[in-house]
Design a protein around this motif. Structure first.
Motif, PDB file in Angstrom:
ATOM      1  N   LEU A  21       0.845  -1.202   0.000  1.00 18.87           N
ATOM      2  CA  LEU A  21       0.000   0.000   0.000  1.00 18.87           C
ATOM      3  C   LEU A  21       0.877   1.249   0.000  1.00 18.87           C
ATOM      4  CD1 LEU A  21      -3.047   0.935   0.469  1.00 18.87           C
ATOM      5  CD2 LEU A  21      -2.458   1.059   2.895  1.00 18.87           C
ATOM      6  N   HIS A  26      -2.242   7.683   0.165  1.00 17.36           N
ATOM      7  CA  HIS A  26      -3.623   7.505   0.629  1.00 17.36           C
ATOM      8  C   HIS A  26      -3.911   8.260   1.917  1.00 17.36           C
ATOM      9  CE1 HIS A  26      -4.761   4.674  -2.460  1.00 17.36           C
ATOM     10  NE2 HIS A  26      -3.656   3.973  -2.239  1.00 17.36           N
ATOM     11  N   VAL A  30      -1.403  12.192   7.356  1.00 13.99           N
ATOM     12  CA  VAL A  30      -0.680  11.310   8.274  1.00 13.99           C
ATOM     13  C   VAL A  30       0.821  11.383   7.957  1.00 13.99           C
ATOM     14  CG1 VAL A  30      -0.300   8.874   8.887  1.00 13.99           C
ATOM     15  CG2 VAL A  30      -2.637   9.760   8.694  1.00 13.99           C
ATOM     16  N   ALA A  33       2.318  14.634   9.177  1.00 13.68           N
ATOM     17  CA  ALA A  33       2.508  14.616  10.632  1.00 13.68           C
ATOM     18  C   ALA A  33       3.755  13.792  10.992  1.00 13.68           C
ATOM     19  CB  ALA A  33       1.266  14.045  11.329  1.00 13.68           C
ATOM     20  N   THR A 144      10.840   6.431  19.647  1.00 14.13           N
ATOM     21  CA  THR A 144       9.420   6.318  19.309  1.00 14.13           C
ATOM     22  C   THR A 144       9.193   6.574  17.818  1.00 14.13           C
ATOM     23  OG1 THR A 144       8.773   7.011  21.527  1.00 14.13           O
ATOM     24  CG2 THR A 144       7.153   7.361  19.776  1.00 14.13           C
ATOM     25  N   PHE A 152       5.059   1.603   9.536  1.00 11.76           N
ATOM     26  CA  PHE A 152       4.583   1.870   8.170  1.00 11.76           C
ATOM     27  C   PHE A 152       5.364   1.020   7.171  1.00 11.76           C
ATOM     28  CE2 PHE A 152       3.222   5.978  10.099  1.00 11.76           C
ATOM     29  CZ  PHE A 152       1.889   5.929   9.730  1.00 11.76           C
TER      30      PHE A 152
ATOM     31  N   LEU B  17       2.638  14.468  17.031  1.00 11.62           N
ATOM     32  CA  LEU B  17       1.980  13.186  17.296  1.00 11.62           C
ATOM     33  C   LEU B  17       0.471  13.373  17.472  1.00 11.62           C
ATOM     34  CD1 LEU B  17       2.654  10.266  17.418  1.00 11.62           C
ATOM     35  CD2 LEU B  17       3.333  10.524  19.804  1.00 11.62           C
ATOM     36  N   LEU B  20      -0.834  13.584  14.041  1.00 12.30           N
ATOM     37  CA  LEU B  20      -0.846  12.235  13.457  1.00 12.30           C
ATOM     38  C   LEU B  20      -2.099  11.481  13.912  1.00 12.30           C
ATOM     39  CD1 LEU B  20       0.677   9.924  11.946  1.00 12.30           C
ATOM     40  CD2 LEU B  20       1.857   9.437  14.072  1.00 12.30           C
ATOM     41  N   ALA B  23      -5.322  13.111  12.365  1.00  9.79           N
ATOM     42  CA  ALA B  23      -5.485  12.832  10.931  1.00  9.79           C
ATOM     43  C   ALA B  23      -5.892  11.379  10.706  1.00  9.79           C
ATOM     44  CB  ALA B  23      -4.183  13.146  10.192  1.00  9.79           C
ATOM     45  N   ALA B  24      -5.283  10.483  11.476  1.00 12.70           N
ATOM     46  CA  ALA B  24      -5.583   9.057  11.306  1.00 12.70           C
ATOM     47  C   ALA B  24      -7.022   8.755  11.719  1.00 12.70           C
ATOM     48  CB  ALA B  24      -4.595   8.222  12.121  1.00 12.70           C
ATOM     49  N   MET B  95       0.784  -5.455  13.980  1.00 17.34           N
ATOM     50  CA  MET B  95       1.630  -4.260  13.846  1.00 17.34           C
ATOM     51  C   MET B  95       2.279  -3.855  15.163  1.00 17.34           C
ATOM     52  SD  MET B  95      -0.379  -1.611  11.359  1.00 17.34           S
ATOM     53  CE  MET B  95       0.800  -0.330  11.811  1.00 17.34           C
ATOM     54  N   ALA B 118      -7.722   4.039   1.345  1.00 19.81           N
ATOM     55  CA  ALA B 118      -7.547   5.239   2.169  1.00 19.81           C
ATOM     56  C   ALA B 118      -7.866   4.938   3.630  1.00 19.81           C
ATOM     57  CB  ALA B 118      -8.434   6.377   1.659  1.00 19.81           C
ATOM     58  N   LEU B 120      -7.665   2.065   5.084  1.00 21.18           N
ATOM     59  CA  LEU B 120      -6.616   1.180   5.595  1.00 21.18           C
ATOM     60  C   LEU B 120      -5.346   1.972   5.922  1.00 21.18           C
ATOM     61  CD1 LEU B 120      -5.750  -1.701   6.277  1.00 21.18           C
ATOM     62  CD2 LEU B 120      -5.192  -2.051   3.857  1.00 21.18           C
ATOM     63  N   ALA B 121      -4.991   2.911   5.049  1.00 22.78           N
ATOM     64  CA  ALA B 121      -3.805   3.737   5.301  1.00 22.78           C
ATOM     65  C   ALA B 121      -3.981   4.521   6.614  1.00 22.78           C
ATOM     66  CB  ALA B 121      -3.559   4.690   4.135  1.00 22.78           C
ATOM     67  N   HIS B 122      -5.211   4.991   6.862  1.00 23.58           N
ATOM     68  CA  HIS B 122      -5.465   5.734   8.102  1.00 23.58           C
ATOM     69  C   HIS B 122      -5.519   4.813   9.318  1.00 23.58           C
ATOM     70  CE1 HIS B 122      -6.483   8.907   5.196  1.00 23.58           C
ATOM     71  NE2 HIS B 122      -6.036   9.705   6.160  1.00 23.58           N
ATOM     72  N   ILE B 124      -3.755   2.086   9.616  1.00 25.46           N
ATOM     73  CA  ILE B 124      -2.328   1.812   9.863  1.00 25.46           C
ATOM     74  C   ILE B 124      -1.703   3.015  10.585  1.00 25.46           C
ATOM     75  CG2 ILE B 124      -0.081   1.481   8.710  1.00 25.46           C
ATOM     76  CD1 ILE B 124      -1.680  -0.175   6.560  1.00 25.46           C
ATOM     77  N   GLY B 125      -2.087   4.209  10.168  1.00 28.28           N
ATOM     78  CA  GLY B 125      -1.607   5.423  10.826  1.00 28.28           C
ATOM     79  C   GLY B 125      -2.043   5.493  12.283  1.00 28.28           C
ATOM     80  N   THR B 128      -0.127   2.995  14.386  1.00 28.57           N
ATOM     81  CA  THR B 128       1.220   3.550  14.579  1.00 28.57           C
ATOM     82  C   THR B 128       1.201   4.674  15.609  1.00 28.57           C
ATOM     83  OG1 THR B 128       1.839   2.969  12.329  1.00 28.57           O
ATOM     84  CG2 THR B 128       3.131   4.692  13.390  1.00 28.57           C
ATOM     85  N   ASN B 131       0.787   3.280  19.111  1.00 32.20           N
ATOM     86  CA  ASN B 131       2.059   2.652  19.482  1.00 32.20           C
ATOM     87  C   ASN B 131       3.094   3.706  19.881  1.00 32.20           C
ATOM     88  OD1 ASN B 131       3.023  -0.371  19.178  1.00 32.20           O
ATOM     89  ND2 ASN B 131       1.222  -0.116  17.868  1.00 32.20           N
ATOM     90  N   SER B 132       3.047   4.854  19.231  1.00 38.53           N
ATOM     91  CA  SER B 132       3.980   5.932  19.556  1.00 38.53           C
ATOM     92  C   SER B 132       3.672   6.523  20.930  1.00 38.53           C
ATOM     93  CB  SER B 132       3.915   7.026  18.489  1.00 38.53           C
ATOM     94  OG  SER B 132       4.229   6.479  17.227  1.00 38.53           O
TER      95      SER B 132
END
Lengths: 169, 149
Positions: A21, A26, A30, A33, A144, A152, B17, B20, B23-24, B95, B118, B120-122, B124-125, B128, B131-132
């Motif tokens: 992906l 997409h 993100v 950021a 981090t 990713f 962060l 991030l 947006a996700a 993940m 889209a 899925l990308a978010h 994953i974001g 992440t 996790n951060s």
């Protein structure tokens, strides 16, 4: 100039696996950021140390794309092949690194493998001996951040082998 | 009791962060699922501060107590989590535990069946991002209990 991947094609190596992906396309906000996070996290950290942290976290998280990028960037910045190669076995090759670097690498492992449980006091305290408080806070943020890039890279299966040093610096 | 850890967090890091996460979450467009994902990752990463915060947010958003209680055993609680949620939770686990090796094709493909590119990308974001936060809070041992929704 040929890339390593071009070279291997003629040597009977396995085929390159496609990306799952293109996440940054997409989810552009993100990605933006993430760039902001990277810029903020590395502030105040020694760049050579940060490369070692990035390589070690990427090794533990098995991020091929990140290893490709950060080993190339480290070499281009003057890091030695020896120190990069020995990093996966740093506990047995402590004399390749300063005590400060070792404390940072150990903290990197602890903060990366949270699923095994917490960040041990002795690891944190060793890092706190070598880094003053603001620098330690930045180090934790930097660990981090590479962990975030690793997620990713691995999940989207970003392809290693095509990175040119300095591309992301 | 061990010595206190630094509570410093660079403002730029916190803002990036937060951007991030925001947006996700926005791109995923499913606040309830977002909380389930963030709680599950925080369980795996043993982040007390994050669990306290996201359990409070989930309860505030009306997530059923039964779902919160059984989230750690979602694979065995088939009636409580639908296929889309299960795919997202499996991806969250894969993940989050990267150190044991990659994100399996079966897990990724199941997620790709339920989420568009889209989304899925978010997602994953978002995985992440939490996790951060987990790393920042566990690394500095930030105490739970201070969060008010």
């Amino acid at each position: 100039m040929t890339t390593p991947t071009d070279d291997t094609k003629s040597q009977g190596y396995a085929a390159e696996v496609p990306v799952r992906l293109n996440w940054s396309q997409h989810a552009p906000e993100v990605y933006k950021a993430m760039i902001r996070l990277e810029t903020a996290a590395k502030r105040g950290l020694d760049p050579a140390l940060y490369e070692l942290v990035k390589i070690r976290a990427s090794q533990i998280n098995h991020c091929a794309f990140c290893l490709d990028m950060h080993t190339k960037d480290a070499l281009a910045a003057g890091e030695s092949v020896e120190r990069i190669v020995q990093l996966a076995a740093w506990e047995e090759s402590r004399h390749f690194y300063t005590e400060k670097e070792l404390a940072a690498i150990e903290l990197t492992e602890a903060v990366t493998v949270l699923t095994d449980g917490f960040v041990p006091d002795e690891v944190y305290e060793r890092a706190a001996k070598h880094f003053d408080e603001p620098e330690l806070a930045q180090l934790i943020a930097a660990i981090t951040t590479i962990n975030a890039w690793n997620r990713f890279g691995v999940t989207c299966r970003m392809t290693p082998g095509h990175y040119t040093p300095g591309q992301q610096a | 009791m061990s010595a206190a850890r630094t509570q410093l967090l660079d403002r730029g890091v916190a803002q990036a962060l937060s951007a991030l996460s925001a947006a996700a979450k926005k791109g995923l467009g499913d606040p309830e699922l977002a909380e389930l994902v963030m709680i599950r990752a925080s369980q795996l990463n043993h982040c007390a501060f994050c669990l306290d915060m996201h359990l409070a947010l989930a309860r505030g958003n009306g997530v059923a107590e039964e779902r919160l209680g059984l989230l750690a055993a979602w694979e065995e609680a088939e009636d409580l989590f639908d296929g889309r949620e299960r795919a997202a939770l499996a991806l969250t686990e894969a993940m989050t535990v990267l150190t044991e090796g990659f994100v399996p094709d079966a897990v990724y493909e199941e997620a790709a069946l339920h989420f568009g590119d889209a989304e899925l990308a978010h997602l994953i974001g978002l995985i992440t991002a939490i996790n951060s936060w987990n790393r920042l809070m566990v690394g500095r041992r930030v105490a739970p209990g201070g969060y008010t929704p």
